[in-house]
Design a protein around this motif. Structure first.
Motif, PDB file in Angstrom:
ATOM      1  N   VAL A  44      -0.256 -28.678  59.574  1.00  0.00           N
ATOM      2  CA  VAL A  44      -0.881 -29.382  60.474  1.00  0.00           C
ATOM      3  C   VAL A  44      -0.012 -30.257  61.647  1.00  0.00           C
ATOM      4  O   VAL A  44      -0.180 -29.858  62.657  1.00  0.00           O
ATOM      5  N   ILE A  45       1.159 -30.761  60.954  1.00  0.00           N
ATOM      6  CA  ILE A  45       1.987 -31.275  61.849  1.00  0.00           C
ATOM      7  C   ILE A  45       2.869 -30.619  62.722  1.00  0.00           C
ATOM      8  O   ILE A  45       3.170 -30.719  63.789  1.00  0.00           O
ATOM      9  N   VAL A  46       3.373 -29.465  61.975  1.00  0.00           N
ATOM     10  CA  VAL A  46       4.103 -28.118  63.036  1.00  0.00           C
ATOM     11  C   VAL A  46       3.115 -27.746  64.215  1.00  0.00           C
ATOM     12  O   VAL A  46       3.478 -27.674  65.437  1.00  0.00           O
ATOM     13  N   ILE A  47       1.842 -27.465  63.804  1.00  0.00           N
ATOM     14  CA  ILE A  47       0.673 -26.977  64.950  1.00  0.00           C
ATOM     15  C   ILE A  47       0.407 -28.076  66.009  1.00  0.00           C
ATOM     16  O   ILE A  47       0.737 -27.692  67.206  1.00  0.00           O
ATOM     17  N   LEU A  48       0.240 -29.264  65.298  1.00  0.00           N
ATOM     18  CA  LEU A  48      -0.186 -30.300  66.195  1.00  0.00           C
ATOM     19  C   LEU A  48       0.942 -30.722  67.324  1.00  0.00           C
ATOM     20  O   LEU A  48       0.936 -30.792  68.183  1.00  0.00           O
ATOM     21  N   THR A  49       2.382 -30.909  66.703  1.00  0.00           N
ATOM     22  CA  THR A  49       3.465 -31.184  67.715  1.00  0.00           C
ATOM     23  C   THR A  49       3.664 -30.115  68.444  1.00  0.00           C
ATOM     24  O   THR A  49       4.030 -30.249  69.632  1.00  0.00           O
ATOM     25  N   ALA A  50       3.495 -28.952  68.044  1.00  0.00           N
ATOM     26  CA  ALA A  50       3.875 -27.562  69.099  1.00  0.00           C
ATOM     27  C   ALA A  50       2.995 -27.617  70.022  1.00  0.00           C
ATOM     28  O   ALA A  50       3.303 -27.391  71.361  1.00  0.00           O
ATOM     29  N   ALA A  53      -5.048 -38.598  63.593  1.00  0.00           N
ATOM     30  CA  ALA A  53      -6.280 -38.573  64.284  1.00  0.00           C
ATOM     31  C   ALA A  53      -6.082 -39.095  65.676  1.00  0.00           C
ATOM     32  O   ALA A  53      -6.598 -38.519  66.581  1.00  0.00           O
ATOM     33  N   MET A  54      -5.249 -40.016  65.840  1.00  0.00           N
ATOM     34  CA  MET A  54      -4.844 -40.771  67.270  1.00  0.00           C
ATOM     35  C   MET A  54      -4.370 -39.760  68.175  1.00  0.00           C
ATOM     36  O   MET A  54      -4.775 -39.478  69.403  1.00  0.00           O
ATOM     37  N   LEU A  55      -3.305 -38.933  67.636  1.00  0.00           N
ATOM     38  CA  LEU A  55      -2.670 -38.077  68.545  1.00  0.00           C
ATOM     39  C   LEU A  55      -3.428 -36.829  68.603  1.00  0.00           C
ATOM     40  O   LEU A  55      -3.426 -36.495  69.921  1.00  0.00           O
ATOM     41  N   THR A  56      -4.218 -36.521  67.890  1.00  0.00           N
ATOM     42  CA  THR A  56      -5.038 -35.273  68.027  1.00  0.00           C
ATOM     43  C   THR A  56      -6.229 -35.715  69.092  1.00  0.00           C
ATOM     44  O   THR A  56      -6.531 -35.088  69.989  1.00  0.00           O
ATOM     45  N   PHE A  57      -6.759 -37.174  69.040  1.00  0.00           N
ATOM     46  CA  PHE A  57      -7.706 -37.391  70.019  1.00  0.00           C
ATOM     47  C   PHE A  57      -7.158 -37.345  71.477  1.00  0.00           C
ATOM     48  O   PHE A  57      -7.856 -36.955  72.246  1.00  0.00           O
ATOM     49  N   GLN A  58      -6.022 -38.115  71.589  1.00  0.00           N
ATOM     50  CA  GLN A  58      -5.523 -37.821  72.868  1.00  0.00           C
ATOM     51  C   GLN A  58      -5.304 -36.733  73.582  1.00  0.00           C
ATOM     52  O   GLN A  58      -5.493 -36.441  74.520  1.00  0.00           O
ATOM     53  N   ALA A  90       0.152 -48.652  66.563  1.00  0.00           N
ATOM     54  CA  ALA A  90       1.506 -48.296  65.827  1.00  0.00           C
ATOM     55  C   ALA A  90       1.563 -48.739  64.543  1.00  0.00           C
ATOM     56  O   ALA A  90       2.138 -47.729  63.206  1.00  0.00           O
ATOM     57  N   VAL A  91       1.351 -49.690  64.148  1.00  0.00           N
ATOM     58  CA  VAL A  91       1.389 -50.229  62.716  1.00  0.00           C
ATOM     59  C   VAL A  91       0.410 -49.715  61.958  1.00  0.00           C
ATOM     60  O   VAL A  91       0.607 -49.350  60.845  1.00  0.00           O
ATOM     61  N   LEU A  92      -0.764 -49.507  62.332  1.00  0.00           N
ATOM     62  CA  LEU A  92      -1.859 -48.862  61.868  1.00  0.00           C
ATOM     63  C   LEU A  92      -1.414 -47.366  61.531  1.00  0.00           C
ATOM     64  O   LEU A  92      -1.610 -46.825  60.276  1.00  0.00           O
ATOM     65  N   ALA A  93      -1.073 -46.810  62.247  1.00  0.00           N
ATOM     66  CA  ALA A  93      -0.213 -45.294  62.001  1.00  0.00           C
ATOM     67  C   ALA A  93       0.824 -45.395  61.109  1.00  0.00           C
ATOM     68  O   ALA A  93       0.901 -44.363  60.281  1.00  0.00           O
ATOM     69  N   TRP A  94       1.653 -46.366  60.868  1.00  0.00           N
ATOM     70  CA  TRP A  94       2.591 -46.297  60.103  1.00  0.00           C
ATOM     71  C   TRP A  94       2.152 -46.609  58.777  1.00  0.00           C
ATOM     72  O   TRP A  94       2.380 -46.083  57.639  1.00  0.00           O
ATOM     73  N   ARG A  95       0.931 -47.513  58.526  1.00  0.00           N
ATOM     74  CA  ARG A  95       0.490 -47.783  57.363  1.00  0.00           C
ATOM     75  C   ARG A  95      -0.392 -46.705  56.715  1.00  0.00           C
ATOM     76  O   ARG A  95      -0.623 -46.286  55.746  1.00  0.00           O
ATOM     77  N   ILE A  96      -1.344 -46.003  57.827  1.00  0.00           N
ATOM     78  CA  ILE A  96      -2.502 -45.024  57.284  1.00  0.00           C
ATOM     79  C   ILE A  96      -1.786 -43.843  58.182  1.00  0.00           C
ATOM     80  O   ILE A  96      -2.340 -43.608  59.279  1.00  0.00           O
ATOM     81  N   TYR A  97      -1.364 -42.893  57.571  1.00  0.00           N
ATOM     82  CA  TYR A  97      -0.550 -41.773  58.133  1.00  0.00           C
ATOM     83  C   TYR A  97      -1.886 -40.893  58.967  1.00  0.00           C
ATOM     84  O   TYR A  97      -1.638 -40.456  60.010  1.00  0.00           O
ATOM     85  N   LEU A  98      -2.985 -40.812  58.171  1.00  0.00           N
ATOM     86  CA  LEU A  98      -3.951 -39.840  58.747  1.00  0.00           C
ATOM     87  C   LEU A  98      -4.610 -40.410  60.181  1.00  0.00           C
ATOM     88  O   LEU A  98      -4.897 -39.643  61.005  1.00  0.00           O
ATOM     89  N   VAL A 104     -10.900 -36.323  63.429  1.00  0.00           N
ATOM     90  CA  VAL A 104     -11.206 -36.598  62.245  1.00  0.00           C
ATOM     91  C   VAL A 104     -11.151 -35.384  61.394  1.00  0.00           C
ATOM     92  O   VAL A 104     -10.262 -35.325  60.327  1.00  0.00           O
ATOM     93  N   LEU A 105     -11.459 -34.324  61.910  1.00  0.00           N
ATOM     94  CA  LEU A 105     -11.334 -32.951  60.992  1.00  0.00           C
ATOM     95  C   LEU A 105      -9.915 -32.639  60.748  1.00  0.00           C
ATOM     96  O   LEU A 105      -9.363 -32.349  59.800  1.00  0.00           O
ATOM     97  N   VAL A 106      -9.177 -32.744  61.858  1.00  0.00           N
ATOM     98  CA  VAL A 106      -7.607 -32.243  61.869  1.00  0.00           C
ATOM     99  C   VAL A 106      -6.809 -33.332  60.895  1.00  0.00           C
ATOM    100  O   VAL A 106      -6.070 -33.034  59.985  1.00  0.00           O
ATOM    101  N   ALA A 107      -7.178 -34.695  60.812  1.00  0.00           N
ATOM    102  CA  ALA A 107      -6.794 -35.515  59.899  1.00  0.00           C
ATOM    103  C   ALA A 107      -7.091 -35.275  58.349  1.00  0.00           C
ATOM    104  O   ALA A 107      -6.184 -35.250  57.789  1.00  0.00           O
ATOM    105  N   LEU A 108      -8.307 -34.932  58.303  1.00  0.00           N
ATOM    106  CA  LEU A 108      -8.640 -34.422  56.917  1.00  0.00           C
ATOM    107  C   LEU A 108      -8.166 -33.068  56.546  1.00  0.00           C
ATOM    108  O   LEU A 108      -7.456 -32.909  55.257  1.00  0.00           O
ATOM    109  N   ILE A 109      -7.908 -32.317  57.387  1.00  0.00           N
ATOM    110  CA  ILE A 109      -7.296 -31.022  56.940  1.00  0.00           C
ATOM    111  C   ILE A 109      -5.664 -31.177  56.527  1.00  0.00           C
ATOM    112  O   ILE A 109      -5.084 -30.472  55.900  1.00  0.00           O
ATOM    113  N   SER A 110      -5.063 -32.343  57.120  1.00  0.00           N
ATOM    114  CA  SER A 110      -3.681 -32.634  57.093  1.00  0.00           C
ATOM    115  C   SER A 110      -3.585 -33.129  55.568  1.00  0.00           C
ATOM    116  O   SER A 110      -2.363 -33.189  55.023  1.00  0.00           O
TER     117      SER A 110
END
Length: 200
Positions: A141-147, A99-104, A87-95, A128-134
């Protein structure tokens, strides 16, 4: 400390160390959360990424270590530490959060089509691809990913709820029915439309 108090604490630790998200009340809460993420995820997307990273760490620490660490206290400490670290990693590194949400999501929804180490590699590559596109199309990306994550999860929780609901709901289609896939796609598309990929 009294034996009763000690027993209650041990039971609490054991419950959380071996957390099991089953049962009608749990599915109802998770269904409501998933619907919110699907339809309004852009409003709290950072919290969703942090929560997703925590669940990622907690879940995979449990899957990797539950058989090797019989001590529930130690297992819970490691699970929480892994969740907080990611969670701290996601807070510090947005990508990393994206990536973690996409992987899951990929791992959960592609397991019926791919298995073994190739499935993990495919899910990793997609994340990784989704993170780079974001980096270029952040809001889209956020809208599509969360939806999509919320829409698929909501339908999955609803199907799981049917099986444990106190009232007989056997008239609903079976879990493997393509109707549920259509429902996932439709709900995800509705979430994208409601959240709107265009910059305000």
């Amino acid at each position: 400390m009294t034996p009763e108090m000690d027993g209650a604490i041990q039971g609490f630790i054991s419950t959380f160390a071996n957390l099991d998200f089953h049962g009608a009340p749990t599915y109802c809460v998770l269904l409501a959360i998933a619907l919110f993420v699907c339809l309004e995820g852009i409003k709290l997307y950072k919290m969703i990424l942090y929560a997703g990273a925590f669940v990622f760490g907690f879940r995979y620490a449990k899957e990797l270590l539950w058989a090797r660490i019989p001590n529930d206290e130690m297992l819970l400490m490691i699970e929480v530490a892994a969740g907080l670290l990611l969670a701290v990693l996601a807070w510090r590194i947005y990508l990393a959060g994206v990536a973690m949400l996409t992987f899951q999501f990929a791992r959960e929804n592609l397991k019926d089509f791919f298995s073994g180490p190739y499935a993990v590699l495919i899910c990793f590559a997609v994340s990784v691809l989704v993170a780079l596109i974001s980096m270029k199309l952040n809001r889209a990306v956020i809208v599509i990913l969360t939806a999509v994550v919320g829409g698929f999860a909501a339908v999955n929780f609803f199907v799981d709820l049917i099986a444990v609901f106190p009232v007989d709901l056997s008239s609903f289609p079976a879990k493997a029915s393509p109707i549920w896939l259509f429902a996932k796609v439709f709900l995800s598309a509705a979430g994208v439309g409601i959240q709107d990929v265009r910059e305000p």
